[in-house]
Design an enzyme around this catalytic site. Structure first.
Site, PDB file in Angstrom:
ATOM      1  N   SER A  52       0.906  -1.374   0.013  1.00 54.23           N
ATOM      2  CA  SER A  52       0.185   0.224   0.085  1.00 54.23           C
ATOM      3  C   SER A  52       1.089   1.173  -0.058  1.00 54.23           C
ATOM      4  O   SER A  52       1.184   1.822  -1.017  1.00 54.23           O
ATOM      5  CB  SER A  52      -0.851  -0.165   1.165  1.00 54.23           C
ATOM      6  OG  SER A  52      -0.317   0.041   2.537  1.00 54.23           O
ATOM      7  N   GLU A  67      12.252   5.716  -1.209  1.00 49.91           N
ATOM      8  CA  GLU A  67      12.522   4.883  -2.305  1.00 49.91           C
ATOM      9  C   GLU A  67      13.628   5.371  -3.219  1.00 49.91           C
ATOM     10  O   GLU A  67      13.698   6.478  -3.380  1.00 49.91           O
ATOM     11  CB  GLU A  67      11.243   4.391  -3.067  1.00 49.91           C
ATOM     12  CG  GLU A  67      10.045   3.538  -2.262  1.00 49.91           C
ATOM     13  CD  GLU A  67       8.899   3.538  -3.115  1.00 49.91           C
ATOM     14  OE1 GLU A  67       8.753   3.812  -4.366  1.00 49.91           O
ATOM     15  OE2 GLU A  67       7.870   2.730  -2.624  1.00 49.91           O
ATOM     16  N   HIS A  86       8.304  -1.545  -5.825  1.00 47.97           N
ATOM     17  CA  HIS A  86       7.173  -0.901  -6.279  1.00 47.97           C
ATOM     18  C   HIS A  86       6.770  -1.175  -7.493  1.00 47.97           C
ATOM     19  O   HIS A  86       6.219  -0.289  -8.404  1.00 47.97           O
ATOM     20  CB  HIS A  86       7.459   0.654  -6.248  1.00 47.97           C
ATOM     21  CG  HIS A  86       6.182   1.548  -5.781  1.00 47.97           C
ATOM     22  ND1 HIS A  86       6.177   2.731  -5.117  1.00 47.97           N
ATOM     23  CD2 HIS A  86       4.871   1.162  -5.949  1.00 47.97           C
ATOM     24  CE1 HIS A  86       4.982   3.002  -4.838  1.00 47.97           C
ATOM     25  NE2 HIS A  86       3.897   2.201  -5.441  1.00 47.97           N
ATOM     26  N   GLY A 116       1.582  -2.802  -9.306  1.00 51.15           N
ATOM     27  CA  GLY A 116       0.691  -2.623 -10.656  1.00 51.15           C
ATOM     28  C   GLY A 116       1.649  -2.462 -11.874  1.00 51.15           C
ATOM     29  O   GLY A 116       0.987  -2.174 -12.655  1.00 51.15           O
TER      30      GLY A 116
END
Length: 398
Positions: free
Chosen positions: A229, A259, A282, A285
């Site tokens: 998330s 990040e 990450h 998606g």
């Protein structure tokens, strides 16, 4: 014709949508740019498309030409949403298009960690043939705890049931369960019964470090924690301690508080090197299917705004649905949400001989947004007069 500037290698499906709608002035950048280079890159752009790395602060959003922003991802934390709203700039995102990709990643990680695959894989590569069933479990019959039962969380629950898992969820809002999922009465209730806990909550102060030493201690011994998330929702040093002590059997993280800014920059995390932890960059998606779908979804929203003023699903703006154009011109007026604002707008239109044939208004906080279809000539003089109203934030015509 509107100038469109896209950053961060947005999928070509977005360009195809823009071109099909007649927009050909498109500048695409393969990556995010340093902050100092963004003003020049955005100069003259009415539409700006970004992903997660490009930060749009109040200064960048004050560009006089900027009309709308598209976040080609789920998150919108990289945009100062309030500053955008105050400047009459709606922001759109893609809350649905990568749902399946994230859900599949989480379920895959749950199965891999239950079977201790990351550790087994590392040992085989190191020359050890550790063929044992100790600590390895099937997903069937285990309980998946979903914290945040939105678009992604609910789909993960559906997929998990397909492999025989029981699903319990907790959400701060009442949500309709899908399949056989059950709502937990509290976060503690969920943590005490879940074999795998997966987090799908928004960022912000309300969720910062919701998984900390205290909440992890309430998880079942040998449980697994997954976070796809926001990077700020897990206390990483506390997670490291829980893993090293054996209280938790494994973890998977796709997001981090800080990040890397490039492919060559290493991740700095206390979890690096732990064989019972899956760390991914990450990519929840990041599938070809989801990126193509995101490109289409966000570009279509931007086109509808440019052509009709539609703001339905904007994350920071009064929402008006698609309205069939009527009259000879359409005026999009963003104003301060103050008494008499609409009356002043309508009176000025009447003074310039414009007959209102359709009008729709919605407000949000300090901002009001009205779409007005008129019969009459809307020339530069009329637009200048509308923009000079004391309540006007922004005024465009389509």
């Amino acid at each position: 014709m509107a100038k469109i500037v896209l950053f961060e290698n947005i999928h070509p499906s977005a360009r195809a949508v823009f071109q099909a709608a007649g927009y050909t002035d498109i500048v695409a950048h393969a990556a995010s740019l340093p902050p100092a280079e963004l003003p020049a890159a955005m100069r003259g752009a009415e539409v700006v498309g970004i992903r997660s790395r490009t930060q749009l602060d109040a200064e960048l959003l004050s560009s006089p030409d900027l009309r709308v922003v598209g976040c080609f991802c789920i998150g919108t934390n990289q945009v100062d949403l309030d500053a955008a709203m105050q400047r009459g700039v709606p922001v759109f995102n893609a809350p649905f298009s990568n749902t399946r990709s994230v859900a599949e990643l989480v379920l895959g990680e749950a199965i891999l960690l239950l079977r201790r695959i990351p550790e087994k894989n590392a040992r085989v590569h190191a020359g050890h043939w550790d063929k044992t069933a100790a600590g390895a479990f099937e997903a069937r019959g285990k309980t998946l705890g979903v914290v945040g039962y939105g678009n992604i969380g609910s789909q993960i629950g559906t997929l998990a049931e397909a492999v025989g898992m029981r699903v319990v969820f907790f959400d701060v809002e009442a949500k309709l369960p899908l399949g056989n999922a059950r709502a937990a009465g509290s976060l503690d209730d969920l943590l005490q019964q879940a074999d795998v806990v997966t987090l799908h909550v928004p960022g912000g102060k309300s969720t910062e470090n919701i998984m900390n030493a205290e909440t992890m201690a309430r998880m079942r011994r040998g449980a697994i924690l997954i976070n796809a998330s926001r990077g700020t929702v897990v206390d990483l040093p506390a997670l490291r301690d829980a893993l090293q002590s054996g209280h938790l059997a494994g973890a998977a993280l796709d997001v981090f508080p800080v990040e890397p800014k490039s492919a060559d920059e290493p991740l700095s995390s206390p979890l690096v090197g732990m064989h019972n932890v899956i760390l991914t960059p990450h990519i929840g998606g990041s599938t070809q299917e989801s990126q193509e779908a995101i490109g289409r979804e966000v570009a279509e929203k931007l086109v509808r705004y440019l052509q009709a003023g539609t703001t339905k699903t904007a994350v920071n703006f009064p929402e008006l649905p698609y309205l069939e154009p009527m009259g000879t011109a359409r005026i999009l007026h963003v104003h301060r949400n103050a008494p008499g604002a609409l009356g002043a707008l309508d009176n000025l239109m009447a003074e310039h001989g414009l007959n209102i044939v359709s009008q729709s208004l919605q407000t949000r906080g300090q901002v009001g947004y009205v779409i007005t279809d008129v019969d009459g000539k809307v020339d530069d003089a009329v637009m200048a007069a509308l923009r000079s109203l004391p309540v006007t934030v922004r005024c465009d015509r389509v």
